[in-house]
Design a protein around this motif. Sequence first.
Motif, short mmCIF file in Angstrom:
data_model
loop_
_atom_site.label_atom_id
_atom_site.label_comp_id
_atom_site.label_asym_id
_atom_site.label_seq_id
_atom_site.Cartn_x
_atom_site.Cartn_y
_atom_site.Cartn_z
N ARG A 122 13.25 -6.63 -0.78
CA ARG A 122 13.21 -7.35 0.50
C ARG A 122 12.40 -6.59 1.54
N MET A 123 12.37 -5.28 1.46
CA MET A 123 11.67 -4.48 2.46
C MET A 123 10.17 -4.45 2.24
N ARG A 124 9.68 -5.03 1.13
CA ARG A 124 8.23 -5.05 0.91
C ARG A 124 7.52 -5.85 1.97
N GLY A 125 8.09 -6.96 2.35
CA GLY A 125 7.43 -7.84 3.31
C GLY A 125 7.52 -7.32 4.73
N ARG A 126 6.84 -8.02 5.62
CA ARG A 126 6.85 -7.64 7.03
C ARG A 126 7.88 -8.46 7.77
N PHE A 127 8.69 -7.78 8.56
CA PHE A 127 9.66 -8.48 9.40
C PHE A 127 10.00 -7.58 10.58
N ARG A 128 10.54 -8.20 11.58
CA ARG A 128 10.84 -7.46 12.81
C ARG A 128 11.97 -6.45 12.56
N LYS B 56 11.62 -3.65 10.78
CA LYS B 56 11.52 -3.03 9.45
C LYS B 56 11.58 -1.51 9.55
N ARG B 57 10.89 -0.93 10.51
CA ARG B 57 10.88 0.53 10.64
C ARG B 57 12.27 1.06 10.97
N ALA B 58 12.97 0.33 11.83
CA ALA B 58 14.32 0.78 12.21
C ALA B 58 15.25 0.74 11.01
N LEU C 233 18.16 3.69 6.57
CA LEU C 233 18.44 3.85 5.15
C LEU C 233 18.13 5.25 4.63
N VAL C 234 17.15 5.91 5.23
CA VAL C 234 16.73 7.23 4.72
C VAL C 234 17.30 8.39 5.53
N VAL C 235 18.00 8.11 6.63
CA VAL C 235 18.57 9.18 7.45
C VAL C 235 19.50 10.10 6.66
N PRO C 236 20.33 9.59 5.73
CA PRO C 236 21.22 10.50 4.99
C PRO C 236 20.52 11.64 4.28
N ILE C 237 19.20 11.52 4.02
CA ILE C 237 18.48 12.63 3.40
C ILE C 237 18.56 13.88 4.27
N THR C 238 18.58 13.70 5.58
CA THR C 238 18.58 14.83 6.51
C THR C 238 19.95 15.45 6.70
N LEU C 239 21.00 14.81 6.22
CA LEU C 239 22.34 15.30 6.48
C LEU C 239 22.69 16.54 5.68
#
Length: 298
Positions: free
Chosen positions: A99-105, A107-109, A114-120
Amino acid sequence: MADTVLPQRAALRHRLAERGVDRQLWLLAPAAAFVALLFIYPFAYGVGLSFQPEQGGPLEAYRSFFADAYDRATIWTTLRIALPAAVFNVAASVPIAYRMRGRFRGKRAVTTILVVPITLGTVLTAQGLLNYLGPTGWLNRTLLDIGLIHEPIRLVHNSWGVFLSLVITGFPFAFLLVLSYLSGIDPSLERAAATLGAGWWQRFRRITLPLLAPGLATTFCLTFVLAYSVFPSAVLVGDPAGETRVIAYAAWQARYQHYDFAKGSAIAIVMGLVELVVIGAVLGGRSLLYTGPTGGKG
């Protein structure tokens, strides 16, 4: 002398070029030295150390590990935790990345969340799980207050706590990899199938999934290796003396509690061999899904 040195250097470069060695290839030398220093040498040293027990023959450390049912069980205990976590991380990342492949309002947020837990980090993740899911955590207190449960639910200090920790720390990694592989698949293939009347499920099952299979296999292997080497989570939110006594913890005990360097190294080698067996099986079986001549990245 310069008249003779320059032609010799040119002749040497020509001979090396004929063998596929040029100046650009020398740029790999620092990376090769880095890998040799931090991976190949420690691995070779560990293999050699595992065959040098203080007592018995060269294979005594391996015999001691496999003869002890308590130690031997760590192989299956770790597989029981790592395999479901790796499967879940990969399976959950596919529909979200699709679903994230396409462009939508926004998307960056959404991607950032989704990737913030990598920094924990593992320790901070474990602390958060204890605060939220512990016997006196927010979840249990809320459920007790509203009367849905009569005693706290055990979600930490067992295999569930380790599994949740592996999902929180491993999902962002799997998601980013799957998203990159999906981005490498030509979207015109799906559009062509849609013009022929194929629904989204048919397009995904017959086009996207077969092309994505090599990437999914690679993602699973990397995610599994991360999960199988679990150690801090098994101690902080698991039960290291019981159901979450993983193989990495057994190696640590042999090395730092019993000061048996050979056995600790032998357990680490067994751990690596088990990972190689699983990786080999996955990479060997990915051809069951991927049958086309071209595909996405990976």
